[in-house]
Motif scaffolding. Structure first.
Motif, short mmCIF file in Angstrom:
data_model
loop_
_atom_site.label_atom_id
_atom_site.label_comp_id
_atom_site.label_asym_id
_atom_site.label_seq_id
_atom_site.Cartn_x
_atom_site.Cartn_y
_atom_site.Cartn_z
N GLN A 143 17.73 -20.85 -16.82
CA GLN A 143 18.79 -21.34 -17.22
C GLN A 143 18.56 -22.83 -17.70
O GLN A 143 17.78 -23.74 -16.98
CB GLN A 143 19.43 -21.58 -15.45
CG GLN A 143 19.90 -20.23 -15.14
CD GLN A 143 20.64 -20.73 -13.71
OE1 GLN A 143 20.00 -21.09 -12.71
NE2 GLN A 143 21.95 -20.33 -13.46
N THR A 189 24.74 -12.49 -24.76
CA THR A 189 25.60 -12.52 -23.38
C THR A 189 25.24 -13.80 -22.49
O THR A 189 26.00 -14.04 -21.54
CB THR A 189 25.86 -11.09 -22.41
OG1 THR A 189 24.62 -10.87 -22.02
CG2 THR A 189 26.29 -10.01 -23.68
N LYS A 190 23.85 -13.96 -22.72
CA LYS A 190 23.28 -14.92 -21.83
C LYS A 190 23.36 -16.56 -22.42
O LYS A 190 22.99 -17.34 -21.99
CB LYS A 190 22.19 -14.50 -21.31
CG LYS A 190 21.95 -13.09 -20.85
CD LYS A 190 22.63 -13.05 -19.32
CE LYS A 190 22.40 -11.83 -18.71
NZ LYS A 190 23.23 -11.59 -17.37
N ILE A 197 21.30 -21.55 -22.03
CA ILE A 197 20.82 -20.08 -21.33
C ILE A 197 21.47 -20.11 -19.89
O ILE A 197 21.06 -20.75 -19.19
CB ILE A 197 19.72 -19.89 -21.50
CG1 ILE A 197 18.88 -20.06 -23.26
CG2 ILE A 197 19.31 -18.62 -21.14
CD1 ILE A 197 17.38 -20.30 -23.20
N ASP A 198 22.11 -19.02 -19.55
CA ASP A 198 22.32 -18.91 -18.33
C ASP A 198 22.02 -17.37 -17.86
O ASP A 198 22.78 -16.41 -17.78
CB ASP A 198 24.08 -19.10 -17.73
CG ASP A 198 24.12 -19.10 -16.45
OD1 ASP A 198 23.07 -18.78 -15.54
OD2 ASP A 198 25.53 -19.08 -15.99
N ASP A 199 20.76 -17.05 -17.65
CA ASP A 199 20.21 -15.81 -17.25
C ASP A 199 19.33 -15.92 -15.89
O ASP A 199 18.06 -16.04 -15.95
CB ASP A 199 19.23 -15.50 -18.32
CG ASP A 199 18.75 -13.98 -18.27
OD1 ASP A 199 19.16 -13.35 -17.25
OD2 ASP A 199 17.65 -13.70 -19.18
#
Length: 762
Positions: free
Chosen positions: A604, A191-192, A596-598
């Motif tokens: 990120q 999801t990330k 990656i967007d965590d």
């Protein structure tokens, strides 16, 4: 007399007059007449040529595979009339003709006063050198408990033979069956992570998303509603392996649930989420309808009745029944994926009750009966239902669920692995790989070390001795003897389901081992098999086998086979193993354009990769609270790695197969890495002159419809002289004969060669 008979009457009299003998116990070829007594012409068609063909030639199933009932159709023709009659032929399996060389020692360690069962199968070696698993018949009860310390001996024989065997059991005061082993790294949630546009991976994912959006949800529910007595809402029947007369109906619906959940996690598509919530809500209604019926065990859910489960407990063979627990596993997995990835609580409620149904049914059966069931070819195939039950236990904490998972232990597979013997030859590949994933999942929950040791040894056995250059395994769905790859080049190699499951196992083991060899295999299989398995037309079709025969073509299956089912899922799983973390580091394992967007965990990053990947990548850092970046040093790299950090050369240390870059990262940092891939040859282990040509992570396919091996005068030294690379691609031309080589994933319907013959005499 014939002058007064009509054409129809002649045909009917010939049908009545024809007698083929006893068809209930066929061991030899059958004479199939081509002319009837009254003059009809008779032609024959078999429904399964593997066992009897249209000439009456019989091929008996191997010992242990069970009898086969095969319909053969006779077409009687006279004049203007043609009529069919179907004869059912029961072909007996072969007798046990095993010639034994040795039995690998059976040595057990057990705790005093501990109840246990003797293994129901053992690894043996035949006189021709094959190592296989064979069932055991013990001279006494297989359930044991010893109250005194010391060495015990128990005798038996190989089933259906006169060969005697023995087991040595060492009874000790204390035995530690657990292993204090924790994961070393953890993957970043799908999801990330998002794939970037205009790559082979993203295009494959987008095609599969478009297909999922086109699927009729009510059609996917058809078999469930019909069986439970609910209105089918005018939906069309399912097709292929899920058609109303198929014994596997319901399995695709389970895959569909998983695909929707995986798709939602990978894309955040709201329409997909809406389809998934509808499916779960309606399956809940189906389960409630089964409960209200009163003729089913509480919690049951399926696209057919409980009859196949009943018949399995009577040892009914395939194809009279077809893997009921396999189908149930797909439904289980879909429900649990819906809960885990899409956070739909109702999915867990359904799975919880279904888990109770499994325990109620199986916990009352004797161990001997269970072991015999799971050892049955195809009929006893159970998928990875042990994995689902172990995962269910994580959520419910019900002891009955983890106990249920262990009830599926299959000695025919597991015990040779405990012996550290590769006895996979002659086993159905994808019947058994998911069971090992289940063993790993049981270890995740119980830390019983035997399950980890089984899983680790199995992985090593398959990857070291049973894979094709693209990472796939099995020929005709079956494991062969170790290192027999060149001898098994055909149209029916590398079942896609097997690679799907090997990647699940690989990822789980890597989390415990943090060993780059697992990611080397993962890359090989994801880039070359999984990415290559989808059609290019958005029809949702997938390869069943990946042909390796010279001049073969991919065959894309859209009719709800097992590989069509896993194919619905595969292309939403690309981000599962790209990135991992531990306390100090971010691991970049696979080189795929992604982001990656965590922000919550302070990561990120954008990975920029030219696609197909040619050796260079760039990491743009927006946020990274980890101290170290660890970049996998791939097995295909040769020479020095060029690394730039903010345009300045950086000399990274190499540690355990990773390039380590350490600093306090700030927004705007950029890391550039240039690997040095080269053309190389990868020979089959048994025939060194049969080779694949590879570049970086890609196995290259030669575009050619020639059906004999291409024989090329190449070696490691002259590859760069013979092959010319086409600018800005991973395409090469073999210069002397102008043969084009491209990554297999770029091949759609063209004829190709994955293996060529290396001819040093030309």
């Amino acid at each position: 007399m014939l002058d007064v008979l009509s054409d129809r009457e002649i045909v009917e009299k010939d049908i009545e007059a024809l007698y083929l003998g006893n068809l209930k116990t066929v061991e030899f070829d059958i004479k199939l007449p081509t002319e009837g007594k009254f003059g009809s012409i008779i032609s024959w068609h078999s429904k399964d040529d593997r066992w009897i063909d249209g000439t009456g030639r019989v091929h008996r199933p191997e010992y242990g595979k069970g009898d086969r009932i095969v319909p053969i159709t006779a077409t009687f023709s006279y004049g203007e009339v043609s009529m069919d009659k179907i004869y059912e032929v029961n072909i007996l399996e072969e007798e046990n003709k095993i010639q034994l060389e040795k039995v690998f020692p059976i040595v057990l360690e057990k705790k005093v006063n501990e109840e246990f069962y003797l293994p129901s199968a053992v690894a043996i070696q035949t006189k021709r050198g094959d190592v296989i698993a064979h069932s055991i018949t013990w001279n006494e009860e297989e359930r044991k408990r010893y109250g005194d310390i010391g060495e015990k001996t128990v005798y038996g024989r190989l089933t259906d033979t006169d060969y005697e065997i023995k087991a040595t059991i060492n009874i000790k005061r204390n035995i530690d069956i657990h292993q204090d082993k924790s994961t070393k790294v953890n993957s970043i949630s799908t999801t990330k992570v998002r794939l970037k546009e205009n790559t082979l991976f993203k295009k494959a994912q987008d095609r599969r998303l478009a297909f999922l959006l086109s699927v009729n949800d009510d059609q996917m529910l058809y078999n469930f509603r019909k069986t439970s007595g609910l209105d089918t809402k005018g939906a069309p029947e399912m097709i292929g392996w899920d058609s109303p007369d198929s014994l596997l109906r319901g399995h695709t619906t389970g895959h569909y649930l998983s695909a929707l959940a995986l798709c939602y996690a990978a894309t955040n598509n709201k329409t997909i989420f809406g389809k998934l919530t509808y499916m779960i809500s309606e399956l809940n209604n189906v389960q409630l309808a089964f409960e209200a019926n009163g003729n089913y065990g509480f919690g049951f859910l399926s696209g057919y009745s409980e009859e196949q489960f009943d018949l399995l407990e009577q040892y009914t063979r395939y194809p009279k029944i077809w893997a009921p627990y396999y189908t149930l596993h797909k439904i289980f997995a879909g429900l649990l994926d819906s809960y885990n990835l899409a956070k739909i609580d109702l999915a867990l409620t359904i799975a919880d009750k279904l888990g109770d149904w499994v325990y109620s049914r199986l916990s009352v059966l004797p161990n001997k009966q269970l072991k015999k069931m799971w050892g049955m070819y195809i009929a006893g195939e159970l998928g990875g239902i042990n994995e689902s039950l172990a995962e269910l236990y994580i959520y419910t904490k019900k002891e009955k669920h983890i106990k249920s998972a262990k009830l599926f232990d299959n000695d025919r597979l597991f015990f040779p692995m405990e012996q550290k013997i590769d006895a996979l030859g002659s086993l159905h590949a994808n019947q058994h790989i998911p069971q090992v994933i289940g063993a790993m999942r049981i270890f995740d929950t119980t830390k019983e070390k035997k399950y980890y040791e089984i899983s680790h040894f199995f992985w090593k056995s398959v990857v070291n001795a049973h894979i094709y250059s693209i990472g796939g395994t099995g020929e005709g769905e079956m494991f062969k003897q170790p290192f027999q790859i060149g001898a098994n080049i055909s149209d029916n190699t590398a079942e896609t389901c097997a690679s799907y499951n090997m990647l699940k196992l690989t990822k789980n083991l890597y989390e415990y081992e943090n060993d780059v060899r697992f990611m080397d295999y993962y890359e090989r299989t994801m880039f070359n098999h999984i990415l290559s398995s989808t059609d290019h037309e958005c029809k949702g079709a997938s390869t069943y086998f990946m042909p390796t025969r010279p001049g073969s073509r991919k065959g894309f299956d859209g009719e709800n086979s097992c590989c069509h089912g896993t194919g619905l899922e595969n292309h939403f799983k690309y981000t599962e193993a790209l990135y991992f973390t531990d306390e100090e580091s971010l691991y970049v394992n696979l080189f795929v354009a992604s982001e990656i967007d965590d922000e919550e965990n302070g990561i990120q990053i954008e990975q920029k990769v030219h696609d197909p990947f040619s050796g260079s990548l760039e990491l743009d850092i927006k946020k990274l609270r980890k101290n170290a970046l660890k970049i996998r040093l791939p097995y295909w790299h040769k020479g020095a790695v060029k690394i730039l950090v903010n345009q300045l050369e950086y000399f990274a240390k190499e540690l355990d197969g990773y390039l380590v870059i350490e600093r306090q990262w700030i927004k705007g940092d950029k890391v550039s890495i240039q690997f040095a891939p080269t053309l190389r040859l990868e020979a089959t282990p048994d025939k060194k002159n049969i080779v694949s040509i590879a570049y970086g992570p890609y196995i290259l396919a030669a575009i050619s419809n020639q059906e004999n091996y291409l024989e090329l005068p190449i070696n490691e030294e002259n590859l760069h002289e013979k092959f010319i690379r086409i600018k800005d691609t991973i395409h090469f031309v073999y210069e002397p004969e102008q043969i084009k080589f491209v990554p297999l994933a770029e091949v759609n319907h063209e004829h190709y060669h994955l293996y060529i013959k290396q001819n040093t005499l030309i």
